[in-house]
Each structure stands twice: as C-alpha cells, then as structure tokens.
Design a protein around this motif. Structure first.
Motif, PDB file in Angstrom:
ATOM      1  N   MET A   1       7.598 -14.875 -11.040  1.00  0.00           N
ATOM      2  CA  MET A   1       7.503 -13.410 -11.110  1.00  0.00           C
ATOM      3  C   MET A   1       6.859 -12.891  -9.827  1.00  0.00           C
ATOM      4  N   ALA A   2       7.535 -11.955  -9.171  1.00  0.00           N
ATOM      5  CA  ALA A   2       7.032 -11.435  -7.903  1.00  0.00           C
ATOM      6  C   ALA A   2       5.829 -10.525  -8.147  1.00  0.00           C
ATOM      7  N   MET A   3       4.861 -10.618  -7.251  1.00  0.00           N
ATOM      8  CA  MET A   3       3.671  -9.758  -7.341  1.00  0.00           C
ATOM      9  C   MET A   3       3.969  -8.396  -6.729  1.00  0.00           C
ATOM     10  N   GLN A   4       3.491  -7.355  -7.384  1.00  0.00           N
ATOM     11  CA  GLN A   4       3.704  -6.007  -6.885  1.00  0.00           C
ATOM     12  C   GLN A   4       2.803  -5.739  -5.692  1.00  0.00           C
ATOM     13  N   PHE A   5       3.406  -5.147  -4.645  1.00  0.00           N
ATOM     14  CA  PHE A   5       2.629  -4.838  -3.444  1.00  0.00           C
ATOM     15  C   PHE A   5       1.606  -3.740  -3.752  1.00  0.00           C
ATOM     16  N   TYR A   6       0.394  -3.915  -3.247  1.00  0.00           N
ATOM     17  CA  TYR A   6      -0.657  -2.924  -3.480  1.00  0.00           C
ATOM     18  C   TYR A   6      -1.247  -2.472  -2.148  1.00  0.00           C
ATOM     19  N   ALA A   7      -1.460  -1.179  -2.036  1.00  0.00           N
ATOM     20  CA  ALA A   7      -2.168  -0.610  -0.889  1.00  0.00           C
ATOM     21  C   ALA A   7      -3.183   0.382  -1.427  1.00  0.00           C
ATOM     22  N   SER A   8      -4.373   0.349  -0.899  1.00  0.00           N
ATOM     23  CA  SER A   8      -5.425   1.246  -1.360  1.00  0.00           C
ATOM     24  C   SER A   8      -5.069   2.691  -1.010  1.00  0.00           C
ATOM     25  N   PRO A   9      -5.582   3.650  -1.772  1.00  0.00           N
ATOM     26  CA  PRO A   9      -5.320   5.065  -1.458  1.00  0.00           C
ATOM     27  C   PRO A   9      -5.739   5.438  -0.033  1.00  0.00           C
ATOM     28  N   GLU A  10      -6.853   4.850   0.417  1.00  0.00           N
ATOM     29  CA  GLU A  10      -7.297   5.150   1.780  1.00  0.00           C
ATOM     30  C   GLU A  10      -6.282   4.676   2.810  1.00  0.00           C
ATOM     31  N   GLN A  11      -5.708   3.491   2.592  1.00  0.00           N
ATOM     32  CA  GLN A  11      -4.722   2.965   3.527  1.00  0.00           C
ATOM     33  C   GLN A  11      -3.449   3.801   3.502  1.00  0.00           C
ATOM     34  N   VAL A  12      -3.049   4.247   2.332  1.00  0.00           N
ATOM     35  CA  VAL A  12      -1.857   5.088   2.217  1.00  0.00           C
ATOM     36  C   VAL A  12      -2.050   6.391   2.981  1.00  0.00           C
ATOM     37  N   GLN A  13      -3.219   7.011   2.853  1.00  0.00           N
ATOM     38  CA  GLN A  13      -3.501   8.258   3.561  1.00  0.00           C
ATOM     39  C   GLN A  13      -3.516   8.039   5.069  1.00  0.00           C
ATOM     40  N   ARG A  14      -4.104   6.926   5.500  1.00  0.00           N
ATOM     41  CA  ARG A  14      -4.127   6.636   6.945  1.00  0.00           C
ATOM     42  C   ARG A  14      -2.717   6.430   7.481  1.00  0.00           C
ATOM     43  N   ASP A  15      -1.891   5.727   6.743  1.00  0.00           N
ATOM     44  CA  ASP A  15      -0.520   5.485   7.181  1.00  0.00           C
ATOM     45  C   ASP A  15       0.274   6.797   7.269  1.00  0.00           C
ATOM     46  N   ARG A  16       0.084   7.653   6.301  1.00  0.00           N
ATOM     47  CA  ARG A  16       0.782   8.940   6.315  1.00  0.00           C
ATOM     48  C   ARG A  16       0.318   9.797   7.490  1.00  0.00           C
ATOM     49  N   SER A  17      -0.992   9.801   7.738  1.00  0.00           N
ATOM     50  CA  SER A  17      -1.527  10.578   8.854  1.00  0.00           C
ATOM     51  C   SER A  17      -0.988  10.066  10.183  1.00  0.00           C
ATOM     52  N   GLU A  18      -0.967   8.759  10.365  1.00  0.00           N
ATOM     53  CA  GLU A  18      -0.459   8.179  11.606  1.00  0.00           C
ATOM     54  C   GLU A  18       1.011   8.497  11.794  1.00  0.00           C
ATOM     55  N   TYR A  19       1.772   8.428  10.724  1.00  0.00           N
ATOM     56  CA  TYR A  19       3.199   8.736  10.785  1.00  0.00           C
ATOM     57  C   TYR A  19       3.413  10.186  11.222  1.00  0.00           C
ATOM     58  N   ALA A  20       2.679  11.114  10.625  1.00  0.00           N
ATOM     59  CA  ALA A  20       2.839  12.531  10.958  1.00  0.00           C
ATOM     60  C   ALA A  20       2.410  12.816  12.385  1.00  0.00           C
TER      61      ALA A  20
END
Length: 273
Positions: free
Chosen positions: A1-20
């Motif tokens: 069974m494959a493990m679901q990928f997890y990213a912390s909320p802080e990392q998600v916000q940083r990635d979105r900010s960098e992308y924008a």
C-alpha cells in the motif's frame, strides 16, 4: 500500500508564495506615485494589453503579473464599484472599499486553491489635496499595504523603490514625476548594471487628474509622453489635447453626483414645474 505524500501547512504556504513571486518577477515592472496634479501610473508595456485602467470616477488600477488573472480581478472590481455606486451613493465607492474586496478575494484564492494568482495590484484614489491621495498595494496572498505616496511593483520593485524614495516629491509637476518614474524603471534590467533609456512607445502612462471633474482618469498618448520627457510639453489641462485618449469633459450643468447625496427635505429642492 502506497503511503500518502504529506507536506506541512507551512511548507505548502512557502511553496505557493515562491511560485507566485517567480511568476510576478518574470513580467515588467510598474510605478505609481503622487504628484501635484494627482496620481501618475507608468508601466513598462510594449503590448496593447493594458496594465493600467480605470475602476471608478476617481479610482485607478495598475497591476503586474499574469494578465488573464489581474484582468479578471479588474473587471470584477468595475462591476462591484458600479453596483455599489448605483445602489447607494457614488461617494460610497472608495479606494479602500475596492482594495478590501481584492484583499478578500486574493486571500481566499491563496489559502483555498492549489494555485495562487501571480499578480500584484495597486488601487489608487485621487483626493482633493495631495494629503488625501490613497495608494494601496495588494499582493498575491491578500496582504494589503497603505503606501506613502509612491510604490513600485514587479520583480525589480525593491531597486526601483530606492530611486523613487530618494527623489519623490508630492509637489512636483507632471513632467518631473514622469521623468522620475521612467528613471526608476530604467535603473534596472540594463546590460552590466547600466541604466536603460526607455522611450514613450515602451511605456503605458495614465493619470488620475485632481482638477478634472467627474471621471479623473485619462491616458497620455506617446506624443504627449515624448514631449513631457523632452521638456517640450507642459501638463495637459482638463479636457486634454487632441491626442489624449480620455473621456470628454462633463457637459455644462450635468450632475456629477447622485441626487441621493443632496438633502431635498424641508423644501430645499427646486420646483420641477
């Protein structure tokens, strides 16, 4: 069974900010600043797609980043202003009101969707005096800042802001304010760190004219911009010169405010007969 990928909320916000931020940095910059006659918008733009536009009577809009995204926001802002002004009073439509609406929209998009908008926006309102002018910067994540008379947007905003901060003067005339904005835009992007010389055809220029009745927004043509930069032209008075792309001045005796703003009770109104 494959493990679901997890990213912390802080990392998600940083990635979105960098992308924008990366998306915004790919576009050309824009400058908004106050001067004696109102508010000046100058954007580096060689296309027919507008970065600077009118929102309402004395409110202007400038943006950098992805065109289809900030154009959708601009159109929504125009509709919001028209509906609110028609339903209540034209004085209820303010730059702060429009900026708050954009802030809520961009904040929701940034937090609730997988892709943030790659935009940075300025909402400007011209007042009766320079002290009453308002400039609001709204960023991709919904943050809003009240700017002190000048601002630069885009990937090189910090370097351009240094030039503006050194020389900005609220009492300057249109020619001086335009020269400063062009100098700021040309201070970045040159070969080996040299300044660029920007011509009128590379610029999109508009103003919110403090002395204009009714709709304060008007665009300046390439010929007018060239004359102002070369010192051969003076500030165009209300009504504009033939080359200016602007709405006609209001007709004589035509009301420029809603009747709802007048107190007609107690017999103060005129007899229609």
């Amino acid at each position: 069974m494959a493990m679901q990928f997890y990213a912390s909320p802080e990392q998600v916000q940083r990635d979105r900010s960098e992308y924008a931020r990366k998306g915004i940095a790919r576009g050309r910059s824009a400058v908004v600043l106050t001067y004696a006659g109102g508010v000046l918008f100058v954007a580096e733009n060689t296309t027919t797609l507008r970065k600077v536009s009118e929102i309402y009577d004395r409110i202007g809009f400038a943006a950098v980043g992805r065109y289809n995204e900030f154009e959708a926001l601009r159109r929504a802002g125009v509709r919001l202003a028209d509906v609110n002004g028609y339903s209540y009073d034209r004085r209820d439509v303010t730059g702060r009101y429009i900026a708050n609406a954009f802030t809520q929209t961009l904040g929701a998009i940034f937090s609730e969707t997988s892709k943030p908008y790659e935009v940075e926006i300025c909402i400007a309102q011209v007042g009766a005096t320079a002290e009453q002018d308002e400039l609001y910067r709204i960023t991709y994540d919904g943050s809003v800042m009240d700017e002190p008379g000048f601002m630069a947007m885009g990937g090189s905003a910090e370097a351009i802001s240094v030039v503006l901060k050194e020389r900005h003067d609220e009492a300057a005339d249109l020619a001086s304010a335009l020269a400063l904005a062009v100098k700021g835009l040309g201070s970045v992007g040159g070969e080996n760190g040299n300044e660029r010389r920007l011509e009128a055809k590379q610029l999109e220029v508009a103003v919110l004219d403090r002395n204009r009745r009714g709709r304060a927004f008007r665009r300046l043509t390439d010929a007018t911009v060239s004359g102002l930069l070369s010192g051969d032209a003076q500030e165009v008075p209300d009504g504009g010169e033939p080359g200016d792309v602007s709405p006609p001045p209001p007709a004589e005796h035509k009301p420029t405010s809603s009747a709802a703003s007048e107190d007609l009770e107690g017999g103060s109104g005129t007899d229609a007969s």
